[in-house]
Write a protein that holds these residues in place. Structure first.
Motif, PDB file in Angstrom:
ATOM      1  N   LEU A  27      26.868  -5.243  17.320  1.00 55.99           N
ATOM      2  CA  LEU A  27      25.890  -4.201  17.044  1.00 55.99           C
ATOM      3  C   LEU A  27      24.853  -4.125  18.160  1.00 55.99           C
ATOM      4  CD1 LEU A  27      25.312  -5.004  13.264  1.00 55.99           C
ATOM      5  CD2 LEU A  27      26.849  -3.285  14.239  1.00 55.99           C
ATOM      6  N   LEU A  28      24.380  -2.912  18.399  1.00 57.25           N
ATOM      7  CA  LEU A  28      23.369  -2.682  19.433  1.00 57.25           C
ATOM      8  C   LEU A  28      22.385  -1.637  18.921  1.00 57.25           C
ATOM      9  CD1 LEU A  28      24.024  -2.442  23.222  1.00 57.25           C
ATOM     10  CD2 LEU A  28      22.305  -1.008  22.126  1.00 57.25           C
ATOM     11  N   PRO A  29      21.071  -1.961  18.905  1.00 56.24           N
ATOM     12  CA  PRO A  29      20.440  -3.232  19.283  1.00 56.24           C
ATOM     13  C   PRO A  29      20.837  -4.372  18.342  1.00 56.24           C
ATOM     14  CG  PRO A  29      18.822  -1.449  19.117  1.00 56.24           C
ATOM     15  CD  PRO A  29      20.075  -0.953  18.491  1.00 56.24           C
ATOM     16  N   LEU A  30      20.668  -5.590  18.834  1.00 56.85           N
ATOM     17  CA  LEU A  30      20.993  -6.758  18.022  1.00 56.85           C
ATOM     18  C   LEU A  30      20.069  -6.803  16.814  1.00 56.85           C
ATOM     19  CD1 LEU A  30      22.856  -9.278  18.120  1.00 56.85           C
ATOM     20  CD2 LEU A  30      20.888 -10.519  19.025  1.00 56.85           C
ATOM     21  N   PRO A  31      20.624  -6.905  15.589  1.00 55.71           N
ATOM     22  CA  PRO A  31      19.767  -6.905  14.397  1.00 55.71           C
ATOM     23  C   PRO A  31      18.912  -8.170  14.305  1.00 55.71           C
ATOM     24  CG  PRO A  31      22.070  -6.462  13.842  1.00 55.71           C
ATOM     25  CD  PRO A  31      22.045  -6.920  15.254  1.00 55.71           C
ATOM     26  N   ALA A  32      17.879  -8.076  13.470  1.00 58.03           N
ATOM     27  CA  ALA A  32      17.019  -9.235  13.258  1.00 58.03           C
ATOM     28  C   ALA A  32      17.785 -10.347  12.557  1.00 58.03           C
ATOM     29  CB  ALA A  32      15.796  -8.824  12.432  1.00 58.03           C
ATOM     30  N   VAL A 487      16.960  -0.790  27.252  1.00 60.53           N
ATOM     31  CA  VAL A 487      15.592  -0.522  26.804  1.00 60.53           C
ATOM     32  C   VAL A 487      15.523  -0.503  25.284  1.00 60.53           C
ATOM     33  CG1 VAL A 487      13.739   1.203  26.807  1.00 60.53           C
ATOM     34  CG2 VAL A 487      14.998   0.708  28.914  1.00 60.53           C
ATOM     35  N   ALA A 488      16.534   0.096  24.649  1.00 61.50           N
ATOM     36  CA  ALA A 488      16.560   0.156  23.194  1.00 61.50           C
ATOM     37  C   ALA A 488      16.552  -1.239  22.584  1.00 61.50           C
ATOM     38  CB  ALA A 488      17.792   0.936  22.733  1.00 61.50           C
ATOM     39  N   GLU A 489      17.369  -2.129  23.152  1.00 59.99           N
ATOM     40  CA  GLU A 489      17.420  -3.483  22.602  1.00 59.99           C
ATOM     41  C   GLU A 489      16.112  -4.229  22.854  1.00 59.99           C
ATOM     42  OE1 GLU A 489      20.946  -5.423  21.816  1.00 59.99           O
ATOM     43  OE2 GLU A 489      20.482  -7.173  23.070  1.00 59.99           O
ATOM     44  N   LYS A 490      15.510  -4.035  24.007  1.00 56.09           N
ATOM     45  CA  LYS A 490      14.240  -4.688  24.295  1.00 56.09           C
ATOM     46  C   LYS A 490      13.133  -4.178  23.379  1.00 56.09           C
ATOM     47  CE  LYS A 490      15.491  -7.636  27.269  1.00 56.09           C
ATOM     48  NZ  LYS A 490      15.271  -9.069  27.082  1.00 56.09           N
ATOM     49  N   GLY A 491      13.229  -2.923  22.981  1.00 53.35           N
ATOM     50  CA  GLY A 491      12.225  -2.365  22.092  1.00 53.35           C
ATOM     51  C   GLY A 491      12.437  -2.704  20.635  1.00 53.35           C
ATOM     52  N   TRP A 492      13.692  -2.978  20.261  1.00 58.31           N
ATOM     53  CA  TRP A 492      14.019  -3.223  18.855  1.00 58.31           C
ATOM     54  C   TRP A 492      14.136  -4.707  18.530  1.00 58.31           C
ATOM     55  CZ3 TRP A 492      14.878   0.178  14.706  1.00 58.31           C
ATOM     56  CH2 TRP A 492      15.372  -0.424  13.554  1.00 58.31           C
ATOM     57  N   SER A 493      14.916  -5.436  19.283  1.00 56.06           N
ATOM     58  CA  SER A 493      15.287  -6.810  18.915  1.00 56.06           C
ATOM     59  C   SER A 493      14.172  -7.793  19.230  1.00 56.06           C
ATOM     60  CB  SER A 493      16.566  -7.222  19.647  1.00 56.06           C
ATOM     61  OG  SER A 493      17.622  -6.318  19.369  1.00 56.06           O
ATOM     62  N   ALA A 494      14.219  -8.933  18.546  1.00 54.75           N
ATOM     63  CA  ALA A 494      13.212  -9.969  18.757  1.00 54.75           C
ATOM     64  C   ALA A 494      13.282 -10.492  20.184  1.00 54.75           C
ATOM     65  CB  ALA A 494      13.436 -11.121  17.778  1.00 54.75           C
ATOM     66  N   LYS A 495      12.136 -10.947  20.696  1.00 60.08           N
ATOM     67  CA  LYS A 495      12.092 -11.501  22.043  1.00 60.08           C
ATOM     68  C   LYS A 495      13.060 -12.674  22.155  1.00 60.08           C
ATOM     69  CE  LYS A 495       8.962 -13.440  25.495  1.00 60.08           C
ATOM     70  NZ  LYS A 495       7.557 -13.787  25.825  1.00 60.08           N
ATOM     71  N   GLY A 496      13.911 -12.643  23.184  1.00 59.99           N
ATOM     72  CA  GLY A 496      14.863 -13.715  23.409  1.00 59.99           C
ATOM     73  C   GLY A 496      16.012 -13.750  22.437  1.00 59.99           C
TER      74      GLY A 496
END
Length: 755
Positions: A27-32, A487-496
């Protein structure tokens, strides 16, 4: 159900090693949070979708899911009843922060739960991704899994520059679709700039009648290119806004001021300071000196424009630019200086701050908030509730947050998508910086320099596509994706939450499924890049292969197709000339886009395109498109416009008797102020000038001179041939040209050594 923690999801090795976890979708962005379940769900044409009665938001999310599955798999699921097979249910219930959702997939069906419309839509997007893990049409089966998900930031954006080059409403809708399936939620729409005015303002029709159109710049003597341009009617904008709202995308309009005002001043000269505009200036690039004046009538014009914009756009933010407002015309205007004195304003920087305060006050009265580029921080008089778009690095965001202002991270060059993704003949024109997929993915939107107590001021992250050098919609799409997915993943997913390898594993299928939505994304990150080590006189060549994503590669040297059974690339290899090279990057046993075919011969080893040359300096390196022909394919020239000079390193000069340079010319249509006077050339020895080749370094011996006379007057490409002084082995060649001025810019398309 027990969910995996974010740290566990980030462990790609664990996913590969644990069979149950390996069944979760990519999945993209990676879920929480993500967890594998038991059993499998089959979705067929008989699967129904149910929504709560009277819930328009749930109905919209269900329709989006049905449409996406129809486009990707030919499955148009009925909405409203459970159907004969398994059902997909949308449930309205609290799930925490805005845009959050839960998705439960079992053999009996799938349930999407959210407290707001955005969450329901994003749950639908996640289910669509799970059901399109591999290409194909018709029914599909997916392993059971659970997701609990929420975004890291509320602003996950892209900026589209429609002022420099106009994109059709249809393209804007496509972009909105592509954003939505990556959970991007903000489209910053750059509608006004020096080169064009793209939004219909009914009170001021000349804005689009005059400044919606221009002739592209051409080199002296070249045929004039056809007029280009366009604008969006207010009805078209309303339609696009409704389309975006159905996909949870807020469109933030930008009306530039006080600089980047040439388009408005072209239409209504009384808005400026009286400095004449030379014909054709609107087709230049760069930083223009034309600014709005300070008359009450000019502010009345701007307020009228903003009122029509506000009536169209529901966004709480209105972007007013504020960047690159050079002050020389204000300094040179006696009227402006008198107004400053009367107002007690000490300098032009403070004057811009006062300008922005007045505009901010008008927006506040209309219930909107001002957002601007980080220059509006200058003068320490920022409007109290202003939000900052930090583009000159991250410093603007740091300053803004420490001062209590919200900020969006959008730093150049990392998040400026007019920068190129590679250096090959595949790449379209653009800025010469290499901003590849890995570079974008490495960016974190919260600088460490912002104190923890102020980090809530970071609203999110945004990438910008400036279109000076992006003439077509196909190129705009190429420049945007897959970097926008990073950018989408950096904006959605948790840091690291994931490393680059994990992202690549998920972005490849994402780009595959987005092809069904009309996207032809860049494959620069996956394209195999060959390089060659050749000694003159040898009958063999050493070949090195690489790709930006670090994927495994396979190849053949006999022209055969590259398959999962082809030799795996393990390092540089030697091959006997001629070589019919084919190579591709692989993910598992599947080749990814970016396969190459190269015929390597003695002749090809003595040839280099400008993409394979290096510029001698890196002041302003651009890949410029030729201004000829008006239709059809045009050449692209890589050059430092402040120092047109190229290096061919390790050129196989041994035994070559001639050098051939294919050249073209483009206009110097750049507003660079006094910097233009600093561009110096060696004086020509012939009336038209000449290309000059030096050996070793640019101060080394002159080994060839190629007069430009045959190329002058030819708007297309010209192949110049000159005698090469005898050389041995491999040697660096420095190539530059003589001229009496910057107009036109001569540039190299290719260089060849001839025996």
């Amino acid at each position: 159900m027990i969910f995996l923690s974010r740290s566990l999801v980030a462990l790609g090795a664990l996913l590969a090693a644990t069979p149950a976890l390996a069944q979760v979708p990519k999945l993209l962005p990676l879920p929480a949070e993500l967890h594998a379940g038991q059993g499998r769900l089959a979705v067929t044409g008989a699967t129904g979708i149910t929504v709560p009665a009277g819930d328009a938001g749930a109905r919209n999310a269900a329709e989006r899911l049905s449409v996406l599955l129809d486009e990707s798999r030919g499955l148009r699921l009925a909405i409203g009843t459970a159907g004969k097979g398994a059902s997909i249910r949308f449930v309205r219930a609290a799930t925490g922060k805005p845009e959050s959702y839960r998705l439960d997939v079992t053999p009996r069906g799938a349930t999407i739960t959210a407290g707001d419309d955005a969450g329901l839509l994003y749950g639908a997007v996640t289910l669509w991704q799970a059901l399109t893990q591999t290409p194909g049409r018709g029914p599909v089966t997916v392993s059971a899994f659970d997701v609990a998900d929420a975004p890291r930031f509320g602003w996950r954006g892209l900026m589209l520059d429609s002022a420099r080059h106009f994109q059709s409403p249809d393209y804007v809708r496509h972009l909105i679709d592509w954003m939505a399936v990556n959970k991007l939620n903000t489209l910053h729409w750059h509608l006004v700039d020096d080169q064009g005015w793209r939004i219909e303002i009914k009170k001021y029709p000349k804005l689009t009648e005059i400044s919606g159109w221009r002739h592209p710049a051409t080199a002296p003597g070249a045929p004039q290119l056809p007029k280009i341009g366009g604008f969006y009617t207010q009805d078209e904008i309303r339609s696009i806004l409704a389309y975006a709202a159905q996909r949870n995308i807020t469109i933030v309009p930008e009306i530039e001021m006080p600089g980047h005002a040439l388009a408005a001043i072209r239409a209504y000269p009384e808005l400026g300071t009286g400095v004449p505009i030379p014909p054709g200036t609107e087709s230049d690039w760069g930083v223009f000196p034309w600014l709005y004046n300070l008359d009450d009538s000019t502010f009345g014009f701007l307020e009228d424009v903003l009122d029509e914009v506000i009536a169209l756009f529901p966004s709480k933010f209105i972007h007013v630019g504020g960047d690159e407002a050079t002050k020389e015309q204000w300094k040179g205007s006696a009227r402006i200086q008198a107004q400053m004195k009367a107002l007690g304003i000490k300098d032009e920087t403070a004057l811009q701050a006062a300008f922005m305060h007045r505009i901010a006050g008008h927006l506040t009265k209309r219930g909107r908030k001002l957002i601007g580029w980080d220059e509006i921080l200058e003068g320490n008089e920022v409007p109290p509730d202003a939000t900052i778009t930090s583009w000159r690095g991250i410093e603007g965001a740091i300053t803004a947050a420490k001062a209590g202002h919200d900020a969006v991270l959008s730093p150049a060059p990392t998040l400026y998508f007019d920068n190129r993704q590679g250096f090959s003949d595949t790449e379209p024109p653009g800025r010469g910086n290499l901003i590849d997929l890995k570079t974008v993915y490495a960016f974190d939107p919260v600088p460490d320099a912002i104190p923890a107590a102020q980090q809530h001021h970071v609203l999110g992250v945004q990438a910008n596509l400036w279109t000076e050098h992006v003439r077509t919609e196909a190129r705009a799409a190429w420049q945007t994706f897959p970097r926008a997915s990073a950018v989408a993943e950096k904006g959605w997913s948790a840091k690291g939450a994931s490393d680059f390898g994990g992202f690549v594993d998920r972005v490849i299928p994402q780009m595959t499924r987005m092809r069904d939505l009309g996207l032809n994304a860049s494959f620069s990150a996956f394209e195999v890049q060959p390089s060659y080590d050749y000694a003159p006189g040898s009958d063999s060549v050493t070949v090195t292969l690489a790709n930006q994503a670090g994927l495994a590669m396979r190849y053949t040297v006999d022209g055969g197709a590259v398959t999962a059974n082809s030799p795996a690339y393990a390092g540089p290899f030697k091959a006997t000339l001629p070589v019919a090279l084919k190579a591709a990057a692989f993910k598992g046993d599947r080749a990814v886009p970016g396969e190459i075919t190269r015929t390597i011969t003695l002749q090809s080893l003595r040839w280099r395109s400008d993409e394979a040359l290096k510029t001698c300096t890196s002041r302003v390196v651009l890949a410029l498109e030729d201004d000829y022909p008006a239709t059809g394919k045009r050449a692209t020239f890589v050059s430092d416009i402040f120092n047109p000079c190229w290096l061919w390193e390790k050129a196989p000069v041994g035994g070559a008797r001639q050098i051939a340079i294919t050249v073209g010319q483009v206009p110097f249509n750049f507003q660079v102020g006094k910097d233009r006077d600093g561009i110096k050339f060696e004086a020509p020895t012939t009336p038209e000038g000449e290309f000059v080749v030096h050996a070793g370094t640019c101060e080394g011996p002159r080994v060839a001179v190629l007069p430009l006379a045959p190329a002058v007057g030819n708007p297309g490409l010209t192949r110049l041939v000159g005698t090469l002084a005898p050389r041995a082995g491999n040697e660096t060649l420095c190539i530059r040209y003589t001229a009496r001025g910057v107009e036109p810019i001569w540039a190299i398309d290719a260089v060849e050594l001839v025996q």
